[in-house]
Write an enzyme that holds these catalytic residues in place. Structure first.
Site, PDB file in Angstrom:
ATOM      1  CB  SER A  78      -1.420 -69.638  11.234  1.00  0.00           C
ATOM      2  OG  SER A  78      -2.316 -70.547  11.654  1.00  0.00           O
ATOM      3  CE1 TYR A 142       1.421 -67.638  10.685  1.00  0.00           C
ATOM      4  CE2 TYR A 142       1.591 -68.016   8.577  1.00  0.00           C
ATOM      5  CZ  TYR A 142       1.964 -68.447   9.862  1.00  0.00           C
ATOM      6  OH  TYR A 142       2.206 -69.654  10.038  1.00  0.00           O
ATOM      7  CB  ALA A 284      -3.175 -60.744  -5.012  1.00  0.00           C
TER       8      ALA A 284
HETATM    9  N1  LIG Z   1      -1.521 -75.525   9.795  1.00  0.00           N
HETATM   10  C1  LIG Z   1      -0.526 -75.212   9.087  1.00  0.00           C
HETATM   11  O1  LIG Z   1      -0.159 -75.575   7.789  1.00  0.00           O
HETATM   12  C2  LIG Z   1       0.912 -74.269   9.475  1.00  0.00           C
HETATM   13  C3  LIG Z   1       1.921 -74.236   8.447  1.00  0.00           C
HETATM   14  C4  LIG Z   1       2.830 -73.488   8.948  1.00  0.00           C
HETATM   15  C5  LIG Z   1       2.909 -73.034  10.342  1.00  0.00           C
HETATM   16  N2  LIG Z   1       1.998 -73.323  11.111  1.00  0.00           N
HETATM   17  C6  LIG Z   1       2.158 -72.873  12.580  1.00  0.00           C
HETATM   18  O2  LIG Z   1       1.876 -73.728  13.490  1.00  0.00           O
HETATM   19  C7  LIG Z   1       1.216 -73.555  14.575  1.00  0.00           C
HETATM   20  C8  LIG Z   1      -0.126 -74.261  15.008  1.00  0.00           C
HETATM   21  O3  LIG Z   1      -0.759 -74.139  13.774  1.00  0.00           O
HETATM   22  P1  LIG Z   1      -2.438 -74.828  13.619  1.00  0.00           P
HETATM   23  O4  LIG Z   1      -2.696 -75.044  12.274  1.00  0.00           O
HETATM   24  O5  LIG Z   1      -2.281 -76.167  14.764  1.00  0.00           O
HETATM   25  O6  LIG Z   1      -3.231 -73.780  14.161  1.00  0.00           O
HETATM   26  P2  LIG Z   1      -4.608 -73.923  15.485  1.00  0.00           P
HETATM   27  O7  LIG Z   1      -5.133 -72.704  15.328  1.00  0.00           O
HETATM   28  O8  LIG Z   1      -5.151 -75.198  15.328  1.00  0.00           O
HETATM   29  O9  LIG Z   1      -3.759 -73.965  16.902  1.00  0.00           O
HETATM   30  C9  LIG Z   1      -3.290 -72.918  17.576  1.00  0.00           C
HETATM   31  C10 LIG Z   1      -3.290 -73.285  19.062  1.00  0.00           C
HETATM   32  O10 LIG Z   1      -2.873 -72.064  19.602  1.00  0.00           O
HETATM   33  C11 LIG Z   1      -3.993 -71.591  20.386  1.00  0.00           C
HETATM   34  N3  LIG Z   1      -3.678 -70.055  20.820  1.00  0.00           N
HETATM   35  C12 LIG Z   1      -3.536 -68.967  20.017  1.00  0.00           C
HETATM   36  N4  LIG Z   1      -3.277 -67.892  20.556  1.00  0.00           N
HETATM   37  C13 LIG Z   1      -3.090 -68.113  21.914  1.00  0.00           C
HETATM   38  C14 LIG Z   1      -2.759 -67.431  22.946  1.00  0.00           C
HETATM   39  N5  LIG Z   1      -2.570 -66.147  23.074  1.00  0.00           N
HETATM   40  N6  LIG Z   1      -2.546 -67.974  24.216  1.00  0.00           N
HETATM   41  C15 LIG Z   1      -3.011 -69.281  24.433  1.00  0.00           C
HETATM   42  N7  LIG Z   1      -3.250 -70.008  23.080  1.00  0.00           N
HETATM   43  C16 LIG Z   1      -3.536 -69.504  22.062  1.00  0.00           C
HETATM   44  C17 LIG Z   1      -5.343 -71.717  19.770  1.00  0.00           C
HETATM   45  O11 LIG Z   1      -6.364 -71.757  20.629  1.00  0.00           O
HETATM   46  C18 LIG Z   1      -4.955 -72.873  19.269  1.00  0.00           C
HETATM   47  O12 LIG Z   1      -5.131 -74.217  20.179  1.00  0.00           O
HETATM   48  C19 LIG Z   1       0.838 -71.969  14.572  1.00  0.00           C
HETATM   49  O13 LIG Z   1       1.682 -71.238  15.038  1.00  0.00           O
HETATM   50  C20 LIG Z   1       1.059 -71.644  12.879  1.00  0.00           C
HETATM   51  O14 LIG Z   1       1.540 -70.474  12.569  1.00  0.00           O
HETATM   52  C21 LIG Z   1       0.916 -74.007  10.724  1.00  0.00           C
END
Ligand SMILES: NC(=O)c1ccc[n+]([C@@H]2O[C@H](COP(=O)([O-])OP(=O)(O)OC[C@H]3O[C@@H](n4cnc5c(N)ncnc54)[C@H](O)[C@@H]3O)[C@@H](O)[C@H]2O)c1
Length: 334
Positions: A78, A142, A284
């Site tokens: 992300s 993304y 940007a």
């Molecule tokens: N943090 C934010 O502000 C935010 C905002 C909008 C959307 N999101 C979405 O929320 C979700 C979680 O975000 P986050 O901040 O907790 O991210 P994060 O990176 O902390 O968590 C993602 C988790 O998924 C696991 N992962 C990634 N690819 C994998 C795969 N191929 N197989 C197995 N595990 C896998 C990672 O090891 C991690 O534990 C994401 O999908 C992100 O796009 C987050």
């Protein structure tokens, strides 16, 4: 009945696993730990380390977990600038990973999925606040990878009857109130943890990118939601599908915008630290203002966020930061 949480060792996933367990759900977590942390997973959840692209691994898990009432899917990359440099990494992990997951769900007769979508699917907003029905025209890979996921799940619903709720998050912040789990991204790209790194003396100062936007004080305005409130929305969404409702999409935000300068001021109050900051040119691709209309989640899911004060949100993040200065400390850094 079991809830399977993919990406449950990540920031938002670990808080959701924790809330599910507090509310008495049986939970299994799938995570390859590429950005997540094993120590973030509540010990009452069963943990399976592996990749969502690995069909044999998913089959193994779903052969063991035979009573799955639904999955909550966070596993994705992300970081927007990284997605601009390497779009295929994003389409592969986010969109491709979901295709493998949906095939496994179809074949194991699992019919409910709640998944992380994002405000980035809207791109440059046409109106504020942004409504769920507004055009989704992402401006980076993304956001596009997540929009593709929304579209693929829609067709999987029509063809295989897999019901879904897409939750489009705006800015997520904060940590569990007791400070036992929190945000630990490498690299950290989110404003509040970066401000707190400055407060903790790990960075020399904060750069505020752009002070000439058409906003109250010229800096970007964003909508912040507390991670535990966000976690609760996933549980409500699962219950919404279990009650037999149709697939749907919801924005999750607070409906209130805070400028970067307001966040900095709130962080100074929450931490009692000076937090040096300097103005810098615009970056940007940063939209001026992003605020969610989130009345639909409140009305349809009955979502009632507990944190409406951004200083309180920052205090929970600071509590995590001061009690875990090196985060989970599992990345081998000095
Ligand atoms: N943090 C934010 O502000 C935010 C905002 C909008 C959307 N999101 C979405 O929320 C979700 C979680 O975000 P986050 O901040 O907790 O991210 P994060 O990176 O902390 O968590 C993602 C988790 O998924 C696991 N992962 C990634 N690819 C994998 C795969 N191929 N197989 C197995 N595990 C896998 C990672 O090891 C991690 O534990 C994401 O999908 C992100 O796009 C987050």
């Amino acid at each position: 009945m079991t809830v399977v949480v993919l990406g449950g060792a990540g920031y938002i996933g670990s808080h959701t696993v924790d809330r599910l367990i507090e509310k008495g759900y049986d939970v299994a977590v799938i995570d390859n730990l590429i950005t997540g942390h094993r120590a973030a997973v509540n010990p009452k959840a069963r943990f399976y380390q592996g990749d969502i692209h690995d069909r044999a691994f998913l089959d193994e898990v779903f052969n063991k977990e035979t009573n799955v009432e639904g999955v909550i899917h966070f596993a994705a990359f992300s970081i927007v600038p990284e997605s601009m440099k390497d779009p295929l990494k994003y389409f592969d992990n986010n969109t491709g990973g979901m295709i493998t997951l949906l095939k496994a769900m179809r074949d194991h007769n699992i019919k409910r999925i709640i998944f992380s979508s994002t405000a980035a699917t809207y791109g440059e907003p046409k109106q504020i606040p942004i409504k769920e029905t507004d055009p989704q025209i992402p401006t980076n890979p993304y956001g596009e990878s997540k929009l593709c996921m929304e579209k693929i799940i829609h067709w999987s619903d029509l063809a295989y009857g897999i019901k879904f709720v897409a939750l489009r998050y705006f800015n997520v912040a904060g940590a569990k109130a007791d400070g036992s789990i929190g945000e630990d991204h490498h690299p950290e790209t989110h404003l509040i943890p970066i401000i707190l790194q400055v407060a903790a003396g790990e960075r020399t100062g904060l750069k505020i990118f752009g002070t000439d936007y058409p906003t109250k004080d010229g800096t970007n305005v964003r909508d912040y939601v507390h991670v535990v409130d966000l976690a609760d929305a996933h549980i409500l969404a699962l219950e919404y599908l279990k009650a037999g409702n149709d697939s749907n999409a919801f924005n999750l935000g607070s409906s209130t915008g805070f400028s970067n300068k307001e966040i900095l001021e709130a962080a100074r109050k929450a931490t009692g630290k000076e937090i040096p900051a300097e103005d810098a040119p615009r970056r940007a691709g940063d939209p001026s203002t992003l605020i969610a209309a989130s009345d639909k989640a409140r009305k349809v899911l009955g979502w009632k966020p507990q944190y409406d004060d951004v200083e309180e949100i920052i205090k929970t993040a600071w509590n995590w930061k001061t009690s875990h200065p090196k985060g989970y400390n599992d990345r081998g850094e000095a």
